[in-house]
Design a protein around this motif. Structure first.
Motif, PDB file in Angstrom:
ATOM      1  N   ALA A 134     -21.904  -1.525  -7.567  1.00  0.00           N
ATOM      2  CA  ALA A 134     -20.744  -0.637  -7.574  1.00  0.00           C
ATOM      3  C   ALA A 134     -21.251   0.786  -7.394  1.00  0.00           C
ATOM      4  CB  ALA A 134     -19.997  -0.758  -8.891  1.00  0.00           C
ATOM      5  N   SER A 135     -20.584   1.536  -6.539  1.00  0.00           N
ATOM      6  CA  SER A 135     -21.080   2.881  -6.268  1.00  0.00           C
ATOM      7  C   SER A 135     -20.809   3.798  -7.450  1.00  0.00           C
ATOM      8  CB  SER A 135     -20.412   3.422  -5.011  1.00  0.00           C
ATOM      9  OG  SER A 135     -19.056   3.630  -5.276  1.00  0.00           O
ATOM     10  N   GLN A 136     -21.543   4.876  -7.470  1.00  0.00           N
ATOM     11  CA  GLN A 136     -21.382   5.861  -8.540  1.00  0.00           C
ATOM     12  C   GLN A 136     -20.001   6.511  -8.435  1.00  0.00           C
ATOM     13  OE1 GLN A 136     -23.912   4.677 -10.004  1.00  0.00           O
ATOM     14  NE2 GLN A 136     -24.973   6.582 -10.543  1.00  0.00           N
ATOM     15  N   ALA A 137     -19.680   6.860  -7.148  1.00  0.00           N
ATOM     16  CA  ALA A 137     -18.400   7.532  -6.936  1.00  0.00           C
ATOM     17  C   ALA A 137     -17.263   6.592  -7.313  1.00  0.00           C
ATOM     18  CB  ALA A 137     -18.274   7.926  -5.474  1.00  0.00           C
ATOM     19  N   LYS A 138     -16.155   7.207  -7.676  1.00  0.00           N
ATOM     20  CA  LYS A 138     -14.977   6.415  -8.020  1.00  0.00           C
ATOM     21  C   LYS A 138     -14.537   5.674  -6.765  1.00  0.00           C
ATOM     22  CE  LYS A 138     -10.097   7.263  -9.110  1.00  0.00           C
ATOM     23  NZ  LYS A 138      -9.767   6.112  -8.333  1.00  0.00           N
ATOM     24  N   HIS A 139     -14.363   4.370  -6.833  1.00  0.00           N
ATOM     25  CA  HIS A 139     -13.851   3.688  -5.659  1.00  0.00           C
ATOM     26  C   HIS A 139     -12.587   2.911  -5.997  1.00  0.00           C
ATOM     27  CE1 HIS A 139     -16.731   0.809  -7.392  1.00  0.00           C
ATOM     28  NE2 HIS A 139     -15.825  -0.063  -7.080  1.00  0.00           N
ATOM     29  N   ALA A 140     -11.749   2.817  -4.966  1.00  0.00           N
ATOM     30  CA  ALA A 140     -10.446   2.191  -5.146  1.00  0.00           C
ATOM     31  C   ALA A 140     -10.610   0.703  -5.382  1.00  0.00           C
ATOM     32  CB  ALA A 140      -9.622   2.424  -3.888  1.00  0.00           C
ATOM     33  N   ASP A 141      -9.817   0.124  -6.276  1.00  0.00           N
ATOM     34  CA  ASP A 141      -9.861  -1.327  -6.365  1.00  0.00           C
ATOM     35  C   ASP A 141      -8.732  -1.880  -5.498  1.00  0.00           C
ATOM     36  OD1 ASP A 141      -7.561  -1.228  -7.803  1.00  0.00           O
ATOM     37  OD2 ASP A 141      -8.493  -1.716  -9.724  1.00  0.00           O
ATOM     38  N   GLN A 142      -8.677  -3.206  -5.456  1.00  0.00           N
ATOM     39  CA  GLN A 142      -7.752  -3.840  -4.520  1.00  0.00           C
ATOM     40  C   GLN A 142      -6.307  -3.367  -4.702  1.00  0.00           C
ATOM     41  OE1 GLN A 142      -9.208  -5.673  -2.086  1.00  0.00           O
ATOM     42  NE2 GLN A 142      -7.207  -5.722  -1.103  1.00  0.00           N
ATOM     43  N   ASP A 143      -5.882  -3.192  -5.945  1.00  0.00           N
ATOM     44  CA  ASP A 143      -4.496  -2.748  -6.174  1.00  0.00           C
ATOM     45  C   ASP A 143      -4.255  -1.362  -5.604  1.00  0.00           C
ATOM     46  OD1 ASP A 143      -3.879  -5.069  -7.402  1.00  0.00           O
ATOM     47  OD2 ASP A 143      -4.166  -4.306  -9.451  1.00  0.00           O
ATOM     48  N   ASP A 144      -5.258  -0.482  -5.757  1.00  0.00           N
ATOM     49  CA  ASP A 144      -5.105   0.867  -5.194  1.00  0.00           C
ATOM     50  C   ASP A 144      -4.970   0.797  -3.673  1.00  0.00           C
ATOM     51  OD1 ASP A 144      -5.398   1.861  -7.698  1.00  0.00           O
ATOM     52  OD2 ASP A 144      -7.540   2.306  -7.487  1.00  0.00           O
ATOM     53  N   ILE A 145      -5.743  -0.097  -3.062  1.00  0.00           N
ATOM     54  CA  ILE A 145      -5.683  -0.225  -1.599  1.00  0.00           C
ATOM     55  C   ILE A 145      -4.296  -0.707  -1.188  1.00  0.00           C
ATOM     56  CG2 ILE A 145      -6.595  -1.484   0.396  1.00  0.00           C
ATOM     57  CD1 ILE A 145      -9.322  -1.480  -1.077  1.00  0.00           C
ATOM     58  N   HIS A 146      -3.779  -1.696  -1.909  1.00  0.00           N
ATOM     59  CA  HIS A 146      -2.423  -2.172  -1.612  1.00  0.00           C
ATOM     60  C   HIS A 146      -1.422  -1.018  -1.722  1.00  0.00           C
ATOM     61  CE1 HIS A 146      -3.392  -6.652  -2.652  1.00  0.00           C
ATOM     62  NE2 HIS A 146      -4.010  -6.205  -1.594  1.00  0.00           N
ATOM     63  N   ALA A 147      -1.531  -0.262  -2.803  1.00  0.00           N
ATOM     64  CA  ALA A 147      -0.586   0.835  -3.030  1.00  0.00           C
ATOM     65  C   ALA A 147      -0.669   1.881  -1.910  1.00  0.00           C
ATOM     66  CB  ALA A 147      -0.851   1.480  -4.388  1.00  0.00           C
ATOM     67  N   LEU A 148      -1.897   2.175  -1.481  1.00  0.00           N
ATOM     68  CA  LEU A 148      -2.069   3.163  -0.399  1.00  0.00           C
ATOM     69  C   LEU A 148      -1.436   2.688   0.905  1.00  0.00           C
ATOM     70  CD1 LEU A 148      -5.736   4.513  -0.623  1.00  0.00           C
ATOM     71  CD2 LEU A 148      -3.630   5.859  -0.577  1.00  0.00           C
ATOM     72  N   MET A 149      -1.679   1.415   1.231  1.00  0.00           N
ATOM     73  CA  MET A 149      -1.101   0.873   2.475  1.00  0.00           C
ATOM     74  C   MET A 149       0.413   1.001   2.434  1.00  0.00           C
ATOM     75  SD  MET A 149      -3.232  -2.544   3.550  1.00  0.00           S
ATOM     76  CE  MET A 149      -2.703  -3.516   2.149  1.00  0.00           C
ATOM     77  N   LEU A 150       0.980   0.649   1.295  1.00  0.00           N
ATOM     78  CA  LEU A 150       2.431   0.662   1.143  1.00  0.00           C
ATOM     79  C   LEU A 150       2.982   2.081   1.273  1.00  0.00           C
ATOM     80  CD1 LEU A 150       4.715  -1.306   0.557  1.00  0.00           C
ATOM     81  CD2 LEU A 150       4.463  -0.799  -1.878  1.00  0.00           C
ATOM     82  N   GLU A 151       2.330   2.987   0.581  1.00  0.00           N
ATOM     83  CA  GLU A 151       2.801   4.376   0.576  1.00  0.00           C
ATOM     84  C   GLU A 151       2.823   4.952   2.001  1.00  0.00           C
ATOM     85  OE1 GLU A 151       0.373   6.878  -1.983  1.00  0.00           O
ATOM     86  OE2 GLU A 151       0.670   8.505  -0.527  1.00  0.00           O
ATOM     87  N   HIS A 152       1.711   4.766   2.731  1.00  0.00           N
ATOM     88  CA  HIS A 152       1.634   5.326   4.085  1.00  0.00           C
ATOM     89  C   HIS A 152       2.609   4.634   5.032  1.00  0.00           C
ATOM     90  CE1 HIS A 152      -1.507   8.228   3.482  1.00  0.00           C
ATOM     91  NE2 HIS A 152      -2.287   7.324   2.915  1.00  0.00           N
ATOM     92  N   ALA A 153       2.694   3.322   4.950  1.00  0.00           N
ATOM     93  CA  ALA A 153       3.589   2.598   5.863  1.00  0.00           C
ATOM     94  C   ALA A 153       5.037   2.986   5.581  1.00  0.00           C
ATOM     95  CB  ALA A 153       3.387   1.096   5.717  1.00  0.00           C
ATOM     96  N   ARG A 154       5.391   3.123   4.301  1.00  0.00           N
ATOM     97  CA  ARG A 154       6.782   3.487   3.971  1.00  0.00           C
ATOM     98  C   ARG A 154       7.107   4.895   4.432  1.00  0.00           C
ATOM     99  NH1 ARG A 154       7.922   0.375  -1.589  1.00  0.00           N
ATOM    100  NH2 ARG A 154       8.520  -1.580  -0.574  1.00  0.00           N
ATOM    101  N   ALA A 155       6.082   5.740   4.560  1.00  0.00           N
ATOM    102  CA  ALA A 155       6.316   7.103   5.062  1.00  0.00           C
ATOM    103  C   ALA A 155       6.393   7.105   6.595  1.00  0.00           C
ATOM    104  CB  ALA A 155       5.215   8.023   4.579  1.00  0.00           C
ATOM    105  N   GLY A 156       6.387   5.914   7.197  1.00  0.00           N
ATOM    106  CA  GLY A 156       6.554   5.827   8.651  1.00  0.00           C
ATOM    107  C   GLY A 156       5.258   5.945   9.427  1.00  0.00           C
ATOM    108  N   ARG A 157       4.128   5.851   8.731  1.00  0.00           N
ATOM    109  CA  ARG A 157       2.854   6.034   9.446  1.00  0.00           C
ATOM    110  C   ARG A 157       2.314   4.707   9.962  1.00  0.00           C
ATOM    111  NH1 ARG A 157       1.733   9.262   4.579  1.00  0.00           N
ATOM    112  NH2 ARG A 157       2.985  11.080   5.032  1.00  0.00           N
ATOM    113  N   ARG A 158       1.476   4.856  10.965  1.00  0.00           N
ATOM    114  CA  ARG A 158       0.795   3.696  11.506  1.00  0.00           C
ATOM    115  C   ARG A 158      -0.566   3.625  10.819  1.00  0.00           C
ATOM    116  NH1 ARG A 158       1.089   0.331  15.973  1.00  0.00           N
ATOM    117  NH2 ARG A 158      -0.991  -0.041  16.780  1.00  0.00           N
ATOM    118  N   VAL A 159      -0.707   2.615   9.988  1.00  0.00           N
ATOM    119  CA  VAL A 159      -1.917   2.503   9.172  1.00  0.00           C
ATOM    120  C   VAL A 159      -2.881   1.512   9.807  1.00  0.00           C
ATOM    121  CG1 VAL A 159      -2.805   1.893   6.881  1.00  0.00           C
ATOM    122  CG2 VAL A 159      -0.510   2.892   7.106  1.00  0.00           C
ATOM    123  N   VAL A 160      -4.137   1.897   9.895  1.00  0.00           N
ATOM    124  CA  VAL A 160      -5.160   0.916  10.254  1.00  0.00           C
ATOM    125  C   VAL A 160      -5.991   0.641   9.010  1.00  0.00           C
ATOM    126  CG1 VAL A 160      -7.319   0.576  11.506  1.00  0.00           C
ATOM    127  CG2 VAL A 160      -5.306   1.352  12.726  1.00  0.00           C
TER     128      VAL A 160
END
Ligand code: SAH
Length: 477
Positions: A276-302
């Motif tokens: 695990a890296s020293q820096a704070k890293h997102a866990d799976q739930d955070d990744i899900h939340a980010l995808m949702l937030e950006h897509a709901r704002a109308g963005r094209r997420v890769v």
């Protein structure tokens, strides 16, 4: 030298061309195609130029260059083939603040004429800043092949619709999306088939049925093992149209640089296979939340993952989440580490004489080690491609030996496969842990175990020679 690129509007503007030979003739033709009013200055002209002068479409100043020829000119092109005269033209132009191009002489030129790919009104200009004109024309030829001829009519159609498009879709993001999905899709297809009329109708139909607010989406994209050459064209296209790229830490900068220039890049920091890296890293739930937030704002997420998104990438979970939330998605496969590492280590995963099947397995935690079917994995004449295995090599060896795999079974451990710093360590199951330790193998590394791994020694072609086989090491030293 760093040049400022610009496209000049020369319509009805005076341009002087000094020189009346074949080169001047070509330059004059290009300038006149752009609408310039050309004066040619030279003691003698080619037949074609003389005809133009006779017809009144070209002005001629006869004799040797004089600085006052530059009066009123916006630009000058020196194509005399005589360096002394060219130098005189360049100097006079400099004094009068007229931009000068001296053909084939970057040093004397205050502007360069790029190599172009002409899909008017779409034009691609290429310059090497005078460093290597041959390279620029090589690049031009490659781009020429890449850009289909129907792009010209497409750009023309877009120009005609520009105002209506802006009125109907005032949001730049919505316009871009309409363009990517609709214009570059069905409209471009029709133009490619040469049906301009149907393309026009399709453009209008698409615009009418496109809502003003952009609908976000997620593309789950495989970035391949690291070498940017192994990124697929579909992945490139997705990156080029992304608003946001959520990427794993393992995706190298060269691949990220393929993303649209103003796309937001977010390192979601899953450092798979490593500590695990020293820096704070997102866990799976955070990744899900980010995808949702950006897509709901109308963005094209890769959502960009190393290798293939469906091979030990938790891509399945991410899609289930998106499906449950009604977010549209697509999947772009990538070259998975097993295939890439095998190729770049010279280890065919299957082989008529050595292996009839291959298994992709992961063994990075206790759970996965305990749930694997070791009896099946220990069978002979098959290849194991073990992902995220560096930490678990000891357990892996113990289980395989316990279930009857021969201690002499060869392995190839590929670290940083396909990248410039690729290393391959080879040996046998008996000395696997020690060899990996001796060479301090780190993640990302992929273990290929099976009879085929013996071929790494003979078939390696990429990077440094395999480490671990004493005879080889002695020879390499
Ligand atoms: N989805 C990825 C795998 C993710 S799991 C794929 O399809 O390749 C991460 C593991 O993949 C790493 O621990 C390592 O075992 C392997 N891996 C990914 N890239 C690699 C590379 N360039 N060289 C060696 N192994 C790699």
């Amino acid at each position: 030298m760093s040049l400022y690129p610009l496209f000049a509007d020369l319509r009805s503007r005076a341009v002087l061309v000094v020189g009346g030979g074949a080169v001047a003739e070509r330059k004059i033709a290009a300038l006149r195609a752009a609408g310039a009013v050309v004066t040619v200055g030279a003691p003698a002209l080619t037949d074609a130029l003389r005809d133009d002068v006779a017809r009144g479409t070209l002005r001629h100043r006869e004799g040797n260059f004089a600085a006052d020829w530059l009066d009123g000119a916006w630009l000058v092109v020196a194509a005399t083939g005589d360096r002394a005269v060219n130098r005189q033209v360049a100097a006079a132009a400099e004094t009068r603040r007229v931009f000068a191009n001296v053909v084939d002489d970057a040093e004397l030129s205050s502007f360069h004429v790029p190599a172009i790919v002409d899909r008017s009104p779409l034009t691609v200009a290429i310059s090497s800043g005078g460093a290597a004109p041959a390279l620029a024309s090589h690049v031009r030829a490659r781009i020429e092949a890449l850009l289909e001829p129907s792009l010209g009519p497409l750009a023309d159609l877009a120009r005609r619709w520009r105002t209506r498009l802006r009125t109907h879709l005032p949001e730049p993001a919505a316009r871009r999306r309409f363009f990517e999905r609709h214009v570059l899709g069905p409209v471009a297809d029709l133009l490619r088939r040469g049906d301009a009329q149907a393309a026009e109708v399709e453009f209008a139909r698409g615009l009418k049925s496109t809502s003003r607010t952009a609908q976000g989406s997620v593309a789950l994209v495989g970035a391949g093992p690291g070498d940017p050459g192994l990124v697929t064209l579909n992945a490139q296209r997705a990156l080029l149209t992304a608003d946001v790229v959520l990427h794993d830490r393992l995706v190298p900068a060269e691949v990220l640089s393929l993303a649209r220039r103003d796309a937001e890049l977010v390192d979601v920091g899953k450092q798979v296979g490593g500590k695990a890296s020293q820096a704070k890293h997102a866990d799976q739930d955070d990744i899900h939340a980010l995808m949702l937030e950006h897509a709901r704002a109308g963005r094209r997420v890769v959502r960009l993952k190393c290798g293939d998104p469906f091979v030990f990438g938790r891509g399945g979970e991410e899609l289930e989440f998106l499906a449950a939330h009604g977010i549209p998605f697509e999947v772009v496969p990538g070259v998975t580490a097993a295939l890439a590492c095998a190729a770049h280590a010279g280890v065919p995963l299957t082989h008529r004489d050595h292996a009839q099947s291959v298994r992709f397995v992961t063994a990075h935690c206790r759970d996965s080690v305990d749930t694997l079917d070791w009896r099946a994995l220990a069978a002979e004449r098959q290849t194991l491609a073990v992902y995220m295995g560096v930490a678990g090599l000891e357990a892996l060896r113990a289980r395989l030996l316990e279930h009857g795999r021969a201690p002499s079974t060869p392995f190839a451990l590929v670290e940083n496969g396909t990248r410039a710093n690729q290393r391959v360590v080879i040996g046998t199951l008996a000395n696997l842990v020690e060899r990996a330790g001796a060479h301090a193998v780190r993640a990302p590394a992929l273990l290929i175990l099976g009879e085929v791994a013996a071929l790494a020694n003979r078939l390696h072609w990429f990077g440094t020679v395999p480490l671990g086989e004493p005879a080889r090491e002695a020879r390499a030293a």
